[in-house]
Scaffold this motif. Structure first.
Motif, mmCIF file in Angstrom:
data_model
loop_
_atom_site.group_PDB
_atom_site.id
_atom_site.type_symbol
_atom_site.label_atom_id
_atom_site.label_comp_id
_atom_site.label_asym_id
_atom_site.label_seq_id
_atom_site.Cartn_x
_atom_site.Cartn_y
_atom_site.Cartn_z
ATOM 1 N N VAL A 88 120.064 -18.742 -19.503
ATOM 2 C CA VAL A 88 120.661 -18.101 -18.328
ATOM 3 C C VAL A 88 122.173 -18.240 -18.404
ATOM 4 N N TYR A 89 122.887 -17.119 -18.141
ATOM 5 C CA TYR A 89 124.358 -17.121 -18.106
ATOM 6 C C TYR A 89 124.780 -16.745 -16.694
ATOM 7 N N TYR A 90 125.633 -17.579 -16.102
ATOM 8 C CA TYR A 90 126.009 -17.379 -14.706
ATOM 9 C C TYR A 90 127.525 -17.581 -14.558
ATOM 10 N N VAL A 91 128.206 -16.582 -13.934
ATOM 11 C CA VAL A 91 129.654 -16.666 -13.683
ATOM 12 C C VAL A 91 129.883 -17.322 -12.320
ATOM 13 N N ILE A 92 130.660 -18.397 -12.315
ATOM 14 C CA ILE A 92 130.907 -19.163 -11.082
ATOM 15 C C ILE A 92 131.887 -18.406 -10.193
ATOM 16 N N LYS A 93 131.447 -18.089 -8.965
ATOM 17 C CA LYS A 93 132.265 -17.283 -8.055
ATOM 18 C C LYS A 93 132.936 -18.125 -6.965
ATOM 19 N N ASP A 94 132.328 -19.266 -6.604
ATOM 20 C CA ASP A 94 132.923 -20.123 -5.580
ATOM 21 C C ASP A 94 132.439 -21.565 -5.807
ATOM 22 N N GLN A 95 132.725 -22.430 -4.849
ATOM 23 C CA GLN A 95 132.400 -23.846 -5.007
ATOM 24 C C GLN A 95 131.072 -24.229 -4.343
ATOM 25 N N GLN A 96 130.289 -23.226 -3.935
ATOM 26 C CA GLN A 96 129.031 -23.506 -3.251
ATOM 27 C C GLN A 96 127.973 -24.025 -4.235
ATOM 28 N N ARG A 97 127.075 -24.841 -3.734
ATOM 29 C CA ARG A 97 125.951 -25.350 -4.533
ATOM 30 C C ARG A 97 125.069 -24.173 -4.957
ATOM 31 N N ILE A 98 124.545 -24.209 -6.184
ATOM 32 C CA ILE A 98 123.736 -23.107 -6.685
ATOM 33 C C ILE A 98 122.336 -23.599 -7.053
ATOM 34 N N THR A 99 121.376 -22.681 -6.960
ATOM 35 C CA THR A 99 120.014 -22.931 -7.413
ATOM 36 C C THR A 99 119.673 -21.868 -8.448
ATOM 37 N N VAL A 100 119.283 -22.297 -9.641
ATOM 38 C CA VAL A 100 119.027 -21.374 -10.747
ATOM 39 C C VAL A 100 117.526 -21.294 -10.994
#
Length: 731
Positions: A88-100
């Motif tokens: 999985v490739y994900y571009v970080i847009k903000d500082q929020q916690r993420i769930t992949v």
């Protein structure tokens, strides 16, 4: 002076605003601790021991709860990989916690074994057809179907035709996705299996796309010796034309295109007729034959109208580019306006490619450029605004960047500095966004190339190991995976070394550029200093002349002299900051100066200023106040001391289209006698004045490649009279 001050003020505003924005940008890109969790998309259960890394940055793994923490920045690319699921490739847009959420790898879901319900030959054809279907949509799927086609016949010996078809299809995929070297290799493999004419034509085209021009020409010429169909002859001659055009040989390019066009016309190969007329026009334009190019472009425009809308719009864009190159902006604007109307209808039926020139934002931008080329800045503004709006809507950052910058420059040129600064701020924002996007595209392109290369290796492995049994085939595959894992460390090391080398190169380049800029700045400062030294010297001599009129109680003459002197002084000060001014303006200044000197020394000399009729004074420029010191020397140190009335002759002569010869001749007492009459103070002052001129000429020649040459000589054998010859070059 107010205009110059306004421009300087605007530059300061733009620099400060750019600096503030850059600082804001750097703050936005500050590092922070990104927290997240990796779960299975189907069961929503956490996954432990997952590799989590920032591209080119930090690395970590998930814990038993599937959670991770990693140092990151906004805009970074997060890579989450494991053997159990698709990366999985994900571009970080903000500082929020993420769930992949992760899914099972697509590679594992593709069945590679053939069924027994179909013959292997039938499956081979089905998979090749599927590969061609995905060729322009998904390179990986297309290559995967070529792999399946070869696997379908791997239990038996594949025929030469099957090998030729598989590798030719693989070459088509490589060529479309810009992998010229792989395309060449696969076409060669196809030809080794079966030397088909169509594949050899593709090989020649791949050579040209890969910039192996001589190899391309050689293959095409060998093909002309073969028995070809009429369509194949057109393809070969067209390919030769393309290759010769690529190496900038328009004569051979036109010859081969014309050969192809003649065959296409004779046998009514309609689709090629339009393309060949267009290509002949482009080749003539490359060779500078504008009239012939126009004729063929008119043909291609008319023919394209009879085809589909997209072809017609593409041709209008190409011809509009031709008119732009020849500065025929009215015709360019007309064609682009027509193209814009047709592009709107294309948008309803086809998916738009932002990199294509056939988009509303690019056409609006080019129309604006055409108006700028005509210096119609007000007319250009609405088109730039439309271009920016469309580009923002379609996320075309390249056009948005160029249009925003052009808009800022236009507002600056028309004096609306507030809007210029506002547009410049938007331009800086777009540039930074584009930079992040380009970084991501480079990363994606590298992954794409790697994945294609892996699949290519897999196909080659199938060919070389076709006769091995299933267990050995599986073992080879597992070994390949192991090699890839072991090579990751080496890859990171090599990448780090390359990065360090690039940083060294960047530092060296920056130092070189800095030294060069400093030298140029020093030359400009020296010129300005020398010009500044000239002005007080000139003003002092002129004021002495006014003083002499006042001393003789000649008030009327003093008033007239002051009026003429103020006019001359205004012109001199206006040009004091310029390295070069038009020759016509220098002549006007010189005429006014000589007139002033003659009004004081009427009984000492007469003068003539002769300008050849053929001299195009508007085409030449000259350093300001370059001639005046030589004329001043002639009057004050040659003619003033002569007992009888002398003559000052100034002659402007055009030697050739690139050179002007300026001759200043006086029949005064000569340099030797003048030197004997001078006091020590006068000698020192004269030395400084002439030294100033020599330094200016030396610096200007260094900066502008020997544009000015001056020689001083005696007129008569008795060393009386002085002649100054100045050679001025256009470029």
């Amino acid at each position: 002076m107010m205009k110059a001050f306004s421009i300087i003020l605007l530059a300061i505003i733009l620099l400060v605003s750019g600096g503030l924005f850059s600082q804001t940008n750097r703050d936005a890109r500050a590092s922070f601790l990104l927290k997240g969790k990796v779960i299975d998309a189907e069961t929503y259960s956490p996954i432990s021991r997952v590799n989590v890394e920032i591209l080119g940055g930090s690395y970590t793994t998930t814990n038993n709860a599937g959670e991770f923490s990693i140092s990151a920045k906004v805009g970074d690319e997060l890579i989450i990989r494991s053997d159990d699921f698709k990366t999985v490739y994900y571009v970080i847009k903000d500082q929020q916690r993420i769930t992949v959420e992760v899914h099972k790898s697509e590679e594992q879901t593709i069945p590679l074994k053939t069924t027994t319900s179909r013959k292997s030959q039938d499956l081979f054809k089905i998979y090749i057809d599927s590969s061609n279907y995905f060729l322009k949509k998904n390179a990986q799927k297309s290559i995967e179907y070529v792999t399946r086609a070869l696997e379908a016949v791997r239990s038996k010996t594949a025929t030469n035709d099957q090998n030729a078809t598989a590798f030719s299809t693989l070459g088509d995929i490589n060529l479309y996705w810009g992998q010229g070297d792989l395309a060449v290799n696969n076409y060669k493999r196809s030809i080794e299996a079966s030397p088909r004419v169509d594949t050899r034509i593709k090989l020649a085209s791949a050579f040209m796309n890969n910039k192996n021009y001589q190899e391309s020409i050689s293959v095409y010429k060998e093909l002309l010796k073969e028995k070809l169909t009429n369509y194949q002859k057109v393809e070969v001659f067209e390919g030769l034309g393309d290759t010769y055009k690529a190496i900038n040989d328009p004569v051979k390019s036109v010859f081969n295109y014309q050969q192809a066009l003649d065959i296409a016309n004779t046998h009514k190969i309609t689709p090629k007729i339009t393309d060949l007329n267009s290509k002949i026009g482009a080749a003539y334009a490359q060779g500078g034959a504008v009239q012939e190019a126009t004729q063929y472009f008119d043909n291609s425009l008319n023919l394209a109208k009879k085809e589909n809308k997209k072809r017609a719009v593409a041709e209008k864009n190409k011809v509009a580019d031709f008119y732009n190159q020849n500065r025929d902006f009215e015709k360019e604007i007309q064609l682009r306006e027509e193209a814009l109307d047709e592009i709107k209808s294309l948008d309803d039926t086809e998916e738009e490619d932002i990199n294509s020139p056939l988009t509303a934002q690019r056409q609006n931008y080019k129309i604006a450029n055409a108006y700028v080329g005509q210096e119609k800045y007000i007319e250009a503004i609405p088109y730039l605004e439309k271009s920016i709006t469309e580009a923002d809507k379609k996320e075309d950052l390249v056009v948005q960047k160029d249009a925003t910058r052009k808009l800022s420059e236009i507002y600056r040129d028309i004096g609306d500095f507030g809007k210029a600064a506002e547009s410049y701020e938007r331009y800086v924002e777009v540039v930074d966004e584009l930079y992040i996007k380009k970084e991501q595209e480079i990363s994606q392109a590298a992954r794409f190339s790697k994945e294609i290369a892996l699949k290519q290796n897999r196909i080659i492995s199938l060919e070389s190991e076709r006769e091995l049994n299933e267990s050995r085939y599986q073992l080879a595959f597992e070994n390949q995976e192991l090699i890839e894992k072991n090579n990751r460390v080496q890859k990171w090391i090599i990448g780090s070394l390359i990065l360090i080398a690039l940083l060294f190169l960047l530092v060296a380049y920056t130092q070189f550029k800095s030294v060069k800029q400093q030298k140029y700045a020093n030359n400009l400062l020296a010129l300005k200093t020398l010009r500044t030294q000239m002005n007080p010297h000139f003003i002092f001599n002129a004021l002495n002349s006014v003083n002499s009129f006042i001393a003789t109680n000649d008030e009327r003459a003093a008033n007239k002299y002051l009026s003429d002197f103020s006019q001359l002084m205004r012109s001199v000060l206006e040009n004091s900051d310029e390295d070069f001014i038009p020759l016509a303006k220098e002549i006007e200044l010189l005429e006014l100066y000589v007139k002033l000197e003659h009004s004081r020394f009427q009984n000492k000399f007469d003068y003539t200023i002769e300008i050849d009729e053929g001299l195009k004074v508007g085409e030449f420029v000259i350093p300001p106040m370059l001639l005046q010191p030589y004329v001043e020397n002639a009057v004050w140190h040659g003619l003033r001391y002569k007992e009888e009335k002398g003559l000052l002759a100034i002659h402007f002569q055009q030697v050739d289209s690139e050179t002007v010869k300026i001759t200043i001749t006086d029949d005064g007492i000569g340099r030797k006698k003048s030197k004997e009459l001078k006091t020590e103070h006068q000698k020192k002052q004269n030395s400084k004045g002439m030294g100033n001129i020599q330094k200016r000429i030396s610096i200007l020649n260094e900066m502008y490649k020997d544009r000015v040459d001056v020689t001083v000589e005696n007129v008569y054998e008795n060393e009386e009279g002085t002649r100054v010859v100045l050679i001025l070059k256009k470029d």
